[in-house]
Enzyme design. Structure first.
Site, PDB file in Angstrom:
ATOM      1  N   THR A  50      19.420   5.668  -1.385  1.00  0.00           N
ATOM      2  CA  THR A  50      20.053   4.922  -2.470  1.00  0.00           C
ATOM      3  C   THR A  50      19.362   5.257  -3.787  1.00  0.00           C
ATOM      4  OG1 THR A  50      20.716   3.083  -1.037  1.00  0.00           O
ATOM      5  CG2 THR A  50      20.598   2.637  -3.401  1.00  0.00           C
ATOM      6  N   PHE A  84      18.734   4.109  -7.669  1.00  0.00           N
ATOM      7  CA  PHE A  84      18.700   2.894  -8.480  1.00  0.00           C
ATOM      8  C   PHE A  84      18.522   3.247  -9.948  1.00  0.00           C
ATOM      9  CE2 PHE A  84      17.317   1.541  -4.315  1.00  0.00           C
ATOM     10  CZ  PHE A  84      17.752   0.238  -4.165  1.00  0.00           C
TER      11      PHE A  84
END
Length: 303
Positions: free
Chosen positions: A171, A173
């Site tokens: 992921t 960010f």
């Protein structure tokens, strides 16, 4: 002590990402992305970490809707490897389990594991919340799929690590704050010099005309600016007005990007920079891609 906010329960992957992105900072769990953003805007947190895209699940639409109107700026990026763990009550054996609880996205990422173990997957609000629920129930037939941090915080044992189907599950960010600081910028950056240390995120409103996207992409191709991400979505519920969120390499005061942005102003209705920030050191190692440069060139050549 400095504070960094995130959406989720303590032990969520966003919590883990905060601890790695800002070691020594206090993490502040929030119930929603909107609340996370408000915590920074109100001064309750110095920064927030907002997931913007995942290598398996794709973009996080809510962030695209909230961030441009938040008044916050992007001051950094962080890549977090998602390592799903099977968490159980201490002493529990695999053959005692009947089902595992986790977020629906995580369920989709552990299909092979569920098939191999013949465990039932049960959807929960989030991964860390699933770990909390298993700990509170005290039922040895129930397990959770979450981070090892969630297990530690809730007194659970990691029965099996890395149960995710894809090893590249990562992921990305955005790290956001009320304003950029000089300490957020890479050392040694000089105006007018090309640097590989910067990323720029901008919002562009395209014109409702044939070839609008073609002309927008051409601005970056002609000046050799690499675009690593582009997302499109409708503006204000309209099916005729589109805006694009873009991540490009470089800073606006570097010659190549400065020229691309000047040309972009002539072919788009509006543009706004959401942040100029250091590239993560994990960018090349974890992504291993050259961005969208080749795709842009193909579009312009008609291939």
């Amino acid at each position: 002590m400095a504070v960094i906010a995130f959406q989720g329960r303590p032990g969520a992957y966003s919590d883990l990402a905060c601890r790695e992105a800002r070691p020594g900072w206090q993490t502040l769990p929030c119930r929603s992305f909107a609340e996370t953003i408000q915590a920074v805007a109100r001064g309750e947190a110095d920064e927030a970490l907002l997931p913007c895209e995942n290598s398996l699940a794709g973009r996080v639409p809510e962030i695209h809707a909230l961030l441009p109107e938040s008044g916050l700026v992007i001051v950094g990026e962080h890549f977090q490897r998602i390592e799903h763990c099977l968490l159980v009550l201490p002493g529990t054996r695999l053959e005692e389990l009947r089902c595992v609880h986790t977020h629906p996205v995580a369920l989709a990422q552990v299909r092979d594991f569920l098939a191999r173990t013949e465990l039932e997957g049960v959807a929960a609000f989030d991964t860390a919340g699933a770990a909390e629920e298993v700990a509170q129930r005290g039922d040895r037939t129930q397990g959770a799929i979450a981070s090892a941090l969630a297990g530690t915080l809730n007194g659970l044992t990691v029965l099996e690590r890395n149960v995710e189907d894809a090893s590249h599950n990562t992921t990305r960010f955005y790290r956001v704050a009320r304003a950029a600081r000089a300490t957020d910028l890479p050392a040694g950056h000089a105006k007018g010099q090309q640097s590989v240390g910067f990323m720029t995120t901008l919002l562009v409103r395209g014109r409702n005309s044939p070839g609008a996207l073609y002309r927008i992409l051409g601005c970056f191709v002609r000046h050799g600016v690499n675009m690593t991400r582009i997302e499109s979505y409708m503006l204000d519920g309209s099916f005729t007005a589109t805006r694009f969120l873009m991540d490009v390499e470089g800073a606006p005061d570097e010659a190549a990007l400065a020229q691309a942005l000047a040309e972009l102003a002539e072919v788009s209705e509006a543009q706004r920079i959401l942040g100029v920030y250091p590239r993560s050191t994990e960018w090349r190692d974890r992504q291993g891609a050259q961005g969208l440069q080749n795709e842009q060139a193909s579009l312009l050549s008609g291939e």
